[in-house]
Design an enzyme around this catalytic site. Structure first.
Site, PDB file in Angstrom:
ATOM      1  N   ASP A 262       0.877  -1.163   0.000  1.00  0.00           N
ATOM      2  CA  ASP A 262       0.000   0.000   0.000  1.00  0.00           C
ATOM      3  C   ASP A 262       0.923   1.224   0.000  1.00  0.00           C
ATOM      4  O   ASP A 262       2.135   1.116   0.265  1.00  0.00           O
ATOM      5  CB  ASP A 262      -0.957  -0.008   1.206  1.00  0.00           C
ATOM      6  CG  ASP A 262      -2.156   0.911   0.983  1.00  0.00           C
ATOM      7  OD1 ASP A 262      -2.088   1.810   0.106  1.00  0.00           O
ATOM      8  OD2 ASP A 262      -3.178   0.754   1.688  1.00  0.00           O
TER       9      ASP A 262
HETATM   10  C1  BGC Z   1      -5.076   3.248   0.089  1.00  0.00           C
HETATM   11  C2  BGC Z   1      -5.114   2.245  -1.038  1.00  0.00           C
HETATM   12  C3  BGC Z   1      -4.981   2.955  -2.355  1.00  0.00           C
HETATM   13  C4  BGC Z   1      -3.704   3.787  -2.361  1.00  0.00           C
HETATM   14  C5  BGC Z   1      -3.504   4.581  -3.643  1.00  0.00           C
HETATM   15  C6  BGC Z   1      -3.868   4.157  -0.006  1.00  0.00           C
HETATM   16  O1  BGC Z   1      -3.969   5.195   0.906  1.00  0.00           O
HETATM   17  O2  BGC Z   1      -5.091   2.574   1.325  1.00  0.00           O
HETATM   18  O3  BGC Z   1      -6.319   1.525  -1.000  1.00  0.00           O
HETATM   19  O4  BGC Z   1      -4.981   2.028  -3.407  1.00  0.00           O
HETATM   20  O5  BGC Z   1      -3.743   4.716  -1.293  1.00  0.00           O
HETATM   21  O6  BGC Z   1      -4.423   5.613  -3.731  1.00  0.00           O
END
Ligand code: BGC
Length: 854
Positions: A262
């Site tokens: 993530d």
């Molecule tokens: C989220 C993810 C997301 C990523 C990119 C993170 O803060 O937890 O689900 O895919 O950001 O936006």
């Protein structure tokens, strides 16, 4: 950076979970998660059964990776940094071979199987049309342990079986359109408070039977990527966690694709690489001089021998295999990226982080096709009719309708007025945070109801009361109308935003903005009150449900752009309601088995024990005899059904408590292309080409200085067991054997049939559900193991068939590390919700086994 002590403690506690107590003294026995499993099809280790699409993709990936230099390999594993390119995540490319960097974008927004699949296909087609390679969804973590959980709405509800079916259908839909899906967030990302630091303590059985279950279905469906989550599991962050990534995902579930972090969820160079991470996103965020945990730092770690070359090669082969599995054409024919994640303007920087290369970044390619009709169908068929006194709905052209409440209205300033939907104003049709998309338009309920009354040859008059804060005015409007439709809502989202003090997770289970008082005022004034709810999960409804003037309650979830029209379809009877609640509606927050941890005794080290084990949602309510206002699986239709004739047929095949396991060992870890010499002094080979001009803060795969290794902070290799770098053949796990686990787990052991008759006067669709009681004190009253969709004309009877697999009737045995059919008597229930059971029967034991009764 991991220090020795917490790291060791983490793994010690982990091994006690796996093996009961930690008796062994050999460090390699204490670290069951090492080494990181290399992809099975990638050469020598062909011991896992793979479908031809993986095998063919691996052959292409291996041929491709064998041509790459070390920095080129690293470039594919490392994001170029936050806002460094047009997508929300971007890897470096291989310009020499014509491969542009991969484009990653969010989008998990969203039943039943056919619609799940169609929704996946539509998502895939739209992402493909924008030039996106990897879609960051669907979601099964959070599963939805706590009803207030901020991101529950991105997923499919707290039942693992339902979530697993939805994951598989969605993934197959997305990937069939040439876009790699990403099952996220792996794993136990159950709340937004402390999401980056919360240490979730979980036992091995709960992990398998609840949280890992839908990911097994995702892997079995061929998902190309998995995103590790922000939280810790038993002491170690998810993206450095050898138990969850190496042991569970890559070894037991035989996941063949790649694991990405993530955004910012990686915390070490070595720890993550050795624990099975394959791609870092957004790629930046590490210590100087590289400002990335990987990029040049990974190149350095490979050159030092801290990360074995086979591990790097495995990362890249996994990334490219997922890519080739799903993108069947030539990679040089990748669709161009035709949008920017960072601006709605036509012209802007290609590399926003450095404000470089101003050009056309948004071409506004319309990829919507005819998806509006599908969105409307899904919206209407997902509405759950919770109450309908004396068949009050559908509405039959009432003389007058009063629409009441902010949630019925067009959002002021337009549907995208608030970035990532981070406000509460106007109708709520999606949650907030990274899982959102911009609405092309949004049809509000007020607009759609007015449109309906104008265009359907009725004489219905219409009034619209927009404020939630003037109950007297609302009551007045309700009193003057023959039907009052009052709207209530709540929202939830990601902790990057906070609305009215709700930091992602909801603070409570009330509907927002005075909704309870508004509903009470309206229902006090009109004996034909209809309540419509747009909420991310349950709200407290017992007073509303019991109110005699509330004739109908509809939960419409977060329906997206066609919200109003989907609602009109059900309200006025064009679509017969058939949605079922994917969670339980409790009378109070305390009735649920788990809550969000809003504050931790030690905020620097927040620990959360998932002490309720497998007893989440309806399983908890049943165990503790808590009343359910509306149970899991519940939803009314406009007709009535009768169930009869339950039959169970035991099939042939392997019997007995365990599936047949493959024995033996894998092949040794393969390497591709030139073998890097550990400690190579010729560092120049790993420096940028002559004359190359770095753009700051873009992340590169090259070393920073030809003066020698400079990176600090990647971790100390002596902290890791020798097993972490051991590329020799490894023993096979009994629970493994193919993507999703031992193929024997998916063998059908029983066929269950039942008859369903429509006894009413109108056509309707029933969603029959099969629950299994696995027996013994440790198991819930029942667990969902099947559902179907049966459309029936008045008087018509159809037979439904459920197939029960070995996995469906097994428990996870923590000692044998395998799925086992216990000798506890097992009972089947078939019904129209977890509470409305119409048929039941004892399951005959598999051949050669007898149930131990009592
Ligand atoms: C989220 C993810 C997301 C990523 C990119 C993170 O803060 O937890 O689900 O895919 O950001 O936006």
């Amino acid at each position: 950076m991991a220090t020795t002590i917490p790291f060791l403690l983490a793994l010690l506690s982990l091994s006690s979970i796996l093996f009961g107590t930690t008796k062994a003294t050999d460090p390699d026995v204490l670290f069951p998660g090492y080494p990181s499993p290399w992809a099975a099809a990638s050469g020598a280790s062909n011991t896992t059964i793979l479908d031809p699409s993986w095998a063919a993709a691996y052959a292409r990936a291996v041929a491709f990776v064998a041509n790459l230099t070390l920095p080129e390999k690293v470039n594919l594993t490392t994001g170029t940094g936050w806002q460094s390119d047009r997508c929300i995540g971007n890897t470096g490319g291989v310009p020499r071979l014509g491969l542009r960097g991969l484009c990653l974008m969010d989008g998990p927004l969203g039943v039943r199987r056919r619609l799940m699949r169609l929704r996946g296909e539509a998502l895939g087609a739209e992402f493909r049309g924008k030039g996106i390679d990897i879609m960051l969804g669907p979601v099964a973590g959070p599963l939805g342990r706590a009803p207030e959980g901020g991101r529950n709405w991105e997923a499919f509800g707290p039942d693992p079986y339902l979530a697993g079916v939805a994951m598989a259908e969605t993934i197959q839909g997305i990937q069939s359109r040439g876009v790699v899906a990403c099952a996220k967030h792996f794993i136990l990302n159950e709340q937004e408070h402390y999401r980056g630091s919360v240490d979730v303590r979980i036992d091995d059985r709960t992990m398998h039977e609840l949280y890992l279950w839908p990911f097994a279905d995702a892997v079995r469906a061929g998902v190309g990527s998995v995103m590790c989550s922000y939280n810790k599991i038993n002491g170690t962050h998810a993206c450095e966690n050898a138990w969850t990534t190496n042991y569970l995902l890559k070894n037991e579930l035989a996941f063949q694709g790649f694991v990405m972090s993530d955004w910012g969820a990686q915390h070490t160079t070595l720890g993550s690489a050795l624990a099975g991470l394959d791609m870092t996103m957004s790629g930046d965020g590490g210590p100087p001089p590289y400002r990335s945990w990987w990029g040049g730092a990974l190149t350095e770690a490979v050159l030092k021998g801290d990360v074995p070359q086979w591990r790097l090669d495995d990362m890249v082969v996994r990334i490219m295999a997922a890519y080739f599995k799903v993108h069947t054409g030539e990679y040089e024919a990748q669709p161009d990226i035709n949008f920017s994640a960072w601006t709605n303007k036509t012209v802007g920087p290609l590399h926003p982080s450095s404000n470089q290369s101003i050009t056309t970044v948004n071409e506004f390619v319309d990829v919507q096709d005819d998806h509006a009709a599908l969105i409307r169908e899904i919206g209407a068929k997902s509405i759950v009719l919770l109450k309908n006194t004396d068949n009050f709905l559908p509405l039959r052209d009432p003389p007058s309708i009063a629409v009441i409440g902010n949630d019925a209205q067009d959002p002021p300033g337009g549907p995208n007025a608030c970035p990532e939907r981070g406000c509460f104003s106007g109708t709520v049709a999606m949650g907030y945070g990274s899982g959102t998309a911009n609405f092309p338009y949004l049809i509000s309920p007020a607009t759609a109801i007015l449109e309906h009354t104008r265009h359907s040859n009725t004489t219905t008059t219409f009034t619209n009361t927009t404020s939630n804060w003037d109950p007297a005015a609302a009551a007045e409007a309700a009193r003057n109308a023959s039907v009052a439709i009052v709207f209530a809502a709540a929202t939830a989202g990601e902790a990057i935003l906070s609305i009215d003090g709700n930091a992602g997770d909801r603070n409570n289970l009330s509907a927002w903005d005075n909704a309870a008082a508004l509903i009470a005022a309206v229902a006090g004034a009109n004996a034909h009150t209809v309540v419509v709810l747009h909420t991310p999960g349950p709200v407290l409804l017992d007073a509303v449900a019991a109110h005699e003037n509330v004739s109908a309650i509809l939960w419409a979830g977060f329906p997206g752009q066609e919200s109003g029209r989907a609602l009109v379809d059900v309200l006025f009877g064009c679509v017969s309601p058939q949605g079922r609640s994917p969670f339980t509606w409790g009378a109070s927050e305390a009735d649920y088995g788990a809550q969000v941890m809003y504050s931790a005794p030690d905020p620097k080290n927040p620990v959360q024990v998932f002490g309720e084990g497998v007893l989440v949602d309806y399983r908890w309510f049943q165990r503790h005899a808590r009343g359910m206002v509306f149970p899991f699986g519940f939803g009314l239709t406009y007709t009535r059904f009768r169930y009869s004739d339950l039959k169970i047929v035991r099939k042939g095949g392997v019997q007995g408590p365990y599936p047949v396991a493959k024995e033996g060992v894998t092949g040794p870890a393969p390497m591709y292309g030139g073998v890097v010499e550990v400690g190579d002094a010729a560092l120049e080979g790993y420096m940028p080409p002559d004359g190359f001009k770095r753009i700051s803060p873009y992340v590169y795969p090259w070393l920073n200085s030809s003066q020698g290794f400079v990176a600090g902070g990647q971790g100390n290799i002596s902290e890791f067991p020798a097993a972490a770098r051991n590329g020799s053949a490894q023993p096979l796990l009994p629970a493994s054997g193919a993507p999703g686990g031992n193929p024997g787990l998916y063998e059908v052991l029983y066929t269950v049939t039942a008859s369903i008759t429509n006894e009413g006067d109108v056509a309707g669709t029933e969603i029959p559900q099969l629950y299994v009681q696995l027996g013994g004190e440790d198991n819930p009253w029942g667990v969902l193991r099947g559902f179907d969709e049966v459309e029936l004309q008045p008087g018509e009877t159809k037979t439904v068939t459920f197939e029960l697999t070995r996995r469906d009737i097994s428990n996870w045995n923590t000692t044998t590390q395998n799925w086992q059919i216990t000798d506890r008597e097992k009972v089947l229930f078939v019904g129209s919700s977890v509470r409305d059971i119409h048929l039941n029967a004892s399951l005959p034991a598999p051949e050669g086994m007898a149930w131990h009764v009592g």
